[in-house]
Design a protein around this motif. Structure first.
Motif, mmCIF file in Angstrom:
data_model
loop_
_atom_site.group_PDB
_atom_site.id
_atom_site.type_symbol
_atom_site.label_atom_id
_atom_site.label_comp_id
_atom_site.label_asym_id
_atom_site.label_seq_id
_atom_site.Cartn_x
_atom_site.Cartn_y
_atom_site.Cartn_z
ATOM 1 N N ASN A 238 0.841 -1.193 0.000
ATOM 2 C CA ASN A 238 0.000 0.000 0.000
ATOM 3 C C ASN A 238 0.880 1.250 0.000
ATOM 4 O OD1 ASN A 238 -2.523 -1.628 0.755
ATOM 5 N ND2 ASN A 238 -1.184 -2.022 2.504
ATOM 6 N N PRO A 239 0.411 2.350 -0.594
ATOM 7 C CA PRO A 239 1.207 3.590 -0.625
ATOM 8 C C PRO A 239 1.039 4.412 0.647
ATOM 9 C CG PRO A 239 -0.815 3.923 -1.845
ATOM 10 C CD PRO A 239 -0.847 2.488 -1.364
ATOM 11 N N THR A 240 1.148 3.756 1.796
ATOM 12 C CA THR A 240 0.868 4.412 3.073
ATOM 13 C C THR A 240 2.097 4.447 3.966
ATOM 14 O OG1 THR A 240 0.002 2.279 3.876
ATOM 15 C CG2 THR A 240 -1.599 3.878 3.061
ATOM 16 N N CYS A 241 3.256 4.760 3.379
ATOM 17 C CA CYS A 241 4.491 4.750 4.156
ATOM 18 C C CYS A 241 4.475 5.821 5.248
ATOM 19 C CB CYS A 241 5.707 4.917 3.251
ATOM 20 S SG CYS A 241 5.645 6.346 2.147
ATOM 21 N N GLN A 242 3.799 6.952 4.997
ATOM 22 C CA GLN A 242 3.740 8.006 6.006
ATOM 23 C C GLN A 242 3.013 7.525 7.261
ATOM 24 O OE1 GLN A 242 4.950 11.089 6.000
ATOM 25 N NE2 GLN A 242 5.525 11.502 3.887
ATOM 26 N N SER A 243 1.882 6.833 7.074
ATOM 27 C CA SER A 243 1.104 6.358 8.213
ATOM 28 C C SER A 243 1.846 5.265 8.966
ATOM 29 C CB SER A 243 -0.257 5.843 7.739
ATOM 30 O OG SER A 243 -1.002 6.873 7.118
ATOM 31 N N ALA A 244 2.485 4.332 8.227
ATOM 32 C CA ALA A 244 3.259 3.272 8.875
ATOM 33 C C ALA A 244 4.414 3.872 9.669
ATOM 34 C CB ALA A 244 3.781 2.289 7.826
ATOM 35 N N ARG A 245 5.061 4.881 9.096
ATOM 36 C CA ARG A 245 6.166 5.545 9.800
ATOM 37 C C ARG A 245 5.673 6.204 11.083
ATOM 38 N NH1 ARG A 245 9.440 10.337 6.887
ATOM 39 N NH2 ARG A 245 7.388 11.331 6.948
ATOM 40 N N ALA A 246 4.492 6.826 11.028
ATOM 41 C CA ALA A 246 3.951 7.491 12.216
ATOM 42 C C ALA A 246 3.674 6.482 13.331
ATOM 43 C CB ALA A 246 2.676 8.246 11.849
ATOM 44 N N LEU A 247 3.044 5.357 12.987
ATOM 45 C CA LEU A 247 2.769 4.332 13.989
ATOM 46 C C LEU A 247 4.057 3.813 14.616
ATOM 47 C CD1 LEU A 247 -0.066 2.281 12.226
ATOM 48 C CD2 LEU A 247 -0.301 3.803 14.192
ATOM 49 N N SER A 248 5.048 3.546 13.782
ATOM 50 C CA SER A 248 6.330 3.062 14.286
ATOM 51 C C SER A 248 6.973 4.090 15.207
ATOM 52 C CB SER A 248 7.265 2.755 13.103
ATOM 53 O OG SER A 248 8.590 2.535 13.540
ATOM 54 N N MET A 249 6.929 5.364 14.796
ATOM 55 C CA MET A 249 7.558 6.426 15.580
ATOM 56 C C MET A 249 6.874 6.587 16.938
ATOM 57 S SD MET A 249 8.345 10.315 14.285
ATOM 58 C CE MET A 249 9.176 9.761 12.803
ATOM 59 N N TRP A 250 5.549 6.519 16.950
ATOM 60 C CA TRP A 250 4.826 6.648 18.220
ATOM 61 C C TRP A 250 5.097 5.449 19.134
ATOM 62 C CZ3 TRP A 250 -0.121 7.911 15.005
ATOM 63 C CH2 TRP A 250 -0.006 9.215 14.496
ATOM 64 N N ALA A 251 5.101 4.236 18.570
ATOM 65 C CA ALA A 251 5.399 3.052 19.381
ATOM 66 C C ALA A 251 6.814 3.122 19.950
ATOM 67 C CB ALA A 251 5.228 1.790 18.538
ATOM 68 N N TYR A 252 7.717 3.704 19.193
ATOM 69 C CA TYR A 252 9.128 3.807 19.570
ATOM 70 C C TYR A 252 9.354 4.914 20.592
ATOM 71 C CZ TYR A 252 14.219 4.242 18.593
ATOM 72 O OH TYR A 252 15.585 4.281 18.678
ATOM 73 N N ASN A 253 8.637 6.030 20.417
ATOM 74 C CA ASN A 253 8.984 7.261 21.109
ATOM 75 C C ASN A 253 7.890 7.792 22.039
ATOM 76 O OD1 ASN A 253 10.983 9.471 21.259
ATOM 77 N ND2 ASN A 253 9.331 10.723 20.398
ATOM 78 N N ASP A 254 6.639 7.431 21.776
ATOM 79 C CA ASP A 254 5.515 8.002 22.517
ATOM 80 C C ASP A 254 4.393 6.967 22.612
ATOM 81 O OD1 ASP A 254 4.011 9.801 23.867
ATOM 82 O OD2 ASP A 254 3.812 11.264 22.242
ATOM 83 N N PRO A 255 4.628 5.859 23.340
ATOM 84 C CA PRO A 255 3.688 4.734 23.299
ATOM 85 C C PRO A 255 2.279 5.057 23.785
ATOM 86 C CG PRO A 255 5.368 4.396 24.990
ATOM 87 C CD PRO A 255 5.813 5.553 24.164
ATOM 88 N N ASP A 256 2.137 5.965 24.769
ATOM 89 C CA ASP A 256 0.780 6.263 25.238
ATOM 90 C C ASP A 256 -0.022 7.018 24.183
ATOM 91 O OD1 ASP A 256 0.993 9.424 26.590
ATOM 92 O OD2 ASP A 256 2.811 8.289 26.190
ATOM 93 N N TYR A 257 0.654 7.803 23.330
ATOM 94 C CA TYR A 257 -0.035 8.485 22.226
ATOM 95 C C TYR A 257 -0.525 7.466 21.201
ATOM 96 C CZ TYR A 257 -0.950 11.972 18.584
ATOM 97 O OH TYR A 257 -1.550 12.757 17.632
ATOM 98 N N LEU A 258 0.294 6.441 20.932
ATOM 99 C CA LEU A 258 -0.142 5.368 20.038
ATOM 100 C C LEU A 258 -1.397 4.699 20.593
ATOM 101 C CD1 LEU A 258 0.301 3.340 17.651
ATOM 102 C CD2 LEU A 258 1.593 1.959 19.271
ATOM 103 N N LEU A 259 -1.392 4.386 21.880
ATOM 104 C CA LEU A 259 -2.543 3.720 22.483
ATOM 105 C C LEU A 259 -3.788 4.600 22.416
ATOM 106 C CD1 LEU A 259 -0.707 2.156 25.544
ATOM 107 C CD2 LEU A 259 -1.735 0.907 23.644
ATOM 108 N N GLN A 260 -3.606 5.926 22.494
ATOM 109 C CA GLN A 260 -4.742 6.840 22.349
ATOM 110 C C GLN A 260 -5.299 6.767 20.929
ATOM 111 O OE1 GLN A 260 -6.200 9.093 24.855
ATOM 112 N NE2 GLN A 260 -7.700 8.728 23.241
#
Length: 674
Positions: A405-427
């Motif tokens: 899928n052409p959704t590299c921006q969204s995948a990158r955001a999820l990875s970055m939040w899981a890596y750096n800001d996990p509670d924001y990902l859970l939100q």
């Protein structure tokens, strides 16, 4: 009644008739002048399609490979340069709904088979290269040897799906299964070293290897030795389940074990899991059983260090609840995600544990439940699937993939939040899974995923991990809407979108080496010097990168030709074991190990990479970079990079994606490759 002999004779007669028509069509194509060849080609391809569907058709066309190529079947296409063909792209061609694409791909494979067997001395491809290429193609597409067409293939391809299977059975018989198995095993280990979240396809391939080993009709010779660890990791990691007895029998055996035996089982499972990144369904059964046996054995079964063990003991009730709700034989990978989550120690961050309790009690919307059931079936509940996905994403933040899928921006955001800001990902997961809506802000103005017109993806992606499956459609629409709100501004929209979309830690400083209006290279020297000053430890005061930063690269193929723009995350820059300065980055494209041409080969292991990281030497990485962010309040002096190093970076750039983007003055001054 038609006898088997008569049926065979009829098929032979039909094949002979089709081959006669094919030869006539090929002769007309060969004799046609260049300008009229396109009008003759459809008849050749249509007849070839009918031949490929017949028994013996692949062998017949293999013998005609030289005539097929000399007639001009591949002329003007990517298949005209077989030395540059990429094995991983064959899957998309073979799955295509376009009959011509499938047929040309099949004819190309048969041509290379003739080269590999020494029947066709090709001017561009050696016999060894052809053989190596075909073993890679077969390893990547091994499912074609064993699996019937899926429902999706039947819907999109119909009878075309049989061509790929006929082709691969012919390739396997001619090349030999032993080559396929060895190559497949190497490929599996290479991918597993990157620790992807999605491993279902890998587990299916390991199952096929196990079937090959057990099949007396397949002679593997001396090959396949490296498969034992892979097969045992899924079907028999420990003594009590070595013969793959089944879940119920294994559960009964656990009930009869003493503490010493349970500890041996726990250690065996943990070792297999951490060696491969794969989790056996039996491991999930053991973990659930150990909930009543004490946390010492639970820690052993998860393979925890002192860090993870302390986290387990501090958050005992939460960990037990996560196991009860999310760890089942069908969601076994949750065990690995949980183990790595505890090892990261992120539960000590004040918001994370309460957010995980909320996740456990989350009421999923009908839409979220339907999506998860459609993608993963009903073996496990949608709630358990999502908990598994959350555990795996928080444990393996660099294992997030964008799928096809052409959704590299969204995948990158999820990875970055899981890596750096996990509670924001859970939100984000809560909003998407419970409310069917995510609201983000762009320059103070709210953007609802439900009110956005459309995203980058033209249809809902399905080949994703559970969290991405639910969240990515919302993020994709918001990202696209942010881009639309930048229309009319001068410059690249990523300057404004990335910090708003990914998080406050994305640098507000922005640098790009392409003129947006013309597409030509611009201010390359200052772009490179500023990147060195911001990221290279020798030029930035030896300051490690604090937060992961979004960046954009120009992806090139193995011939260094421009493919497209791609979103990545810069994670760190440091010396590798050979004292070479490298940039370590996250690439959301499912497999980071790629050949970008001109000697630029992305590494995923062996050069100091952590699980999920890709890396390149600093100057090679810089040559493929086109945008990056930095903190404008940091010291901004341009790095005094030596002329020699600057020229090497520009050389890689000018020989690859920048070759057609040189401004006219630079084009006159540049001498090209020496």
């Amino acid at each position: 009644m038609t006898t088997k002999h008569e049926a065979t004779a009829t098929q032979d007669g039909k094949l002979a008739g089709l081959l006669s028509k094919f030869d006539d069509a090929l002769r007309l194509l060969s004799q046609a002048p260049t300008f009229s060849k396109p009008s003759k080609l459809p008849r050749v391809l249509d007849t070839a399609r009918r031949v490929l569907l017949q028994a013996g058709g692949c062998a017949a066309l293999e013998h005609r490979s030289m005539d097929i190529e000399s007639a001009g079947v591949f002329e003007g296409s990517d298949w005209a340069t077989p030395q540059f063909l990429v094995p991983t792209l064959t899957t998309f061609s073979l799955k295509s709904a376009d009959a011509n694409v499938v047929v040309i791909e099949a004819l190309s494979e048969l041509r290379l088979l003739a080269v590999a067997k020494g029947d066709y001395a090709h001017p561009l491809v050696s016999q060894e290269h052809a053989h190596h290429y075909l073993t890679q193609v077969m390893a990547i597409n091994l499912w074609l040897l064993f699996n019937a067409p899926s429902e999706a293939e039947r819907e999109t391809q119909g009878r075309l799906a049989n061509i790929s299977r006929q082709l691969f059975h012919h390739l396997a018989e001619r090349i030999g299964y032993e080559y396929v198995i060895d190559q497949l095993i190497d490929e599996i280990w290479r991918i597993l070293k990157q620790r992807p979240i999605q491993v279902d396809a890998i587990k299916q391939m390991i199952t096929q290897i196990a079937l090959c080993q057990a099949n007396p009709d397949i002679d593997l010779g001396a090959s396949g030795h490296g498969a034992d660890r892979l097969v045992s990791s899924l079907y028999g990691p420990t003594q009590a389940c070595r013969e793959d007895p089944g879940i119920d029998i294994y559960r009964g055996r656990l009930e009869r074990m003493d503490n010493a035996t349970l500890q041996a089982e726990s250690i065996g499972f943990a070792r297999a899991m951490h060696d491969t990144g794969l989790v056996s369904p039996y491991h999930a059964v053991l973990l659930r059983y150990l909930l009543e046996e004490g946390d010492h054995l639970l820690s052993e079964a998860l393979g925890l260090s002192s860090t993870g063990r302390d986290c387990l003991l501090c958050y005992r009730e939460l960990v037990h609840a996560l196991i009860r709700s999310g760890v089942y034989p069908a969601t076994a990978q949750a065990v690995y995600g949980l183990a790595l989550l505890l090892e990261r120690g992120i539960l000590y961050q004040p918001p994370v544990a309460p957010a995980m309790w909320r996740q456990l009690n989350l009421q999923l919307s009908e839409w979220a439940e339907a999506r998860l059931t459609l993608a993963y079936g009903e073996i496990a509940s949608p709630r358990a699937r999502l908990i598994e996905g959350v555990l795996c994403m928080l444990g393996l933040p660099l294992g997030v993939g964008q799928g096809n899928n052409p959704t590299c921006q969204s995948a990158r955001a999820l990875s970055m939040w899981a890596y750096n800001d996990p509670d924001y990902l859970l939100q984000m997961v809560t909003w998407a899974a419970r409310d069917d809506e995510i609201i983000m802000h762009f320059e103070g103005q709210p953007i609802s995923s439900n009110e956005s017109i459309s995203g980058v993806a033209t249809e809902l992606p399905m080949d994703l991990d559970p969290v991405s499956l639910i969240v990515v459609p919302h993020l994709d629409r918001i990202y696209a809407e942010m881009g639309r709100r930048c229309l009319g501004r001068e410059g690249d929209p990523h300057r404004w979108v990335n910090p708003e979309f990914h998080g406050w830690w994305s640098g507000r400083g922005f640098s790009i080496n392409v003129d947006v209006a013309t597409g030509q290279l611009a201010e390359v020297d200052s772009f490179v010097r500023h990147f060195y000053a911001s990221y290279h430890p020798y030029y930035n005061g030896n300051q490690p990168l604090i937060h992961p930063q979004p960046a954009g690269i120009a992806v090139t193929d193995s011939a260094a030709r421009f493919i497209g723009w791609h979103a990545i995350t810069i994670l760190r820059a440091s010396l590798d074991p050979n004292d070479i300065m490298r940039v370590y980055f996250y690439n959301p494209n499912n497999d980071s190990g790629q050949d970008w041409g001109d000697g630029v080969k992305v590494s995923t292991s062996g050069n100091g990479e952590r699980f999920g990281e890709a890396s390149l030497p600093f100057e090679q990485f810089t040559s493929r970079l086109y945008i990056y962010h930095y903190d404008p309040l940091e010291r901004g002096e341009l790095a005094t990079v030596s002329t020699e190093e600057l020229d090497r970076v520009k050389g890689y750039l000018h020989r690859s994606w920048g070759a057609t983007r040189l401004p006219s003055a630079a084009l006159q001054a540049d001498q090209g490759p020496q």
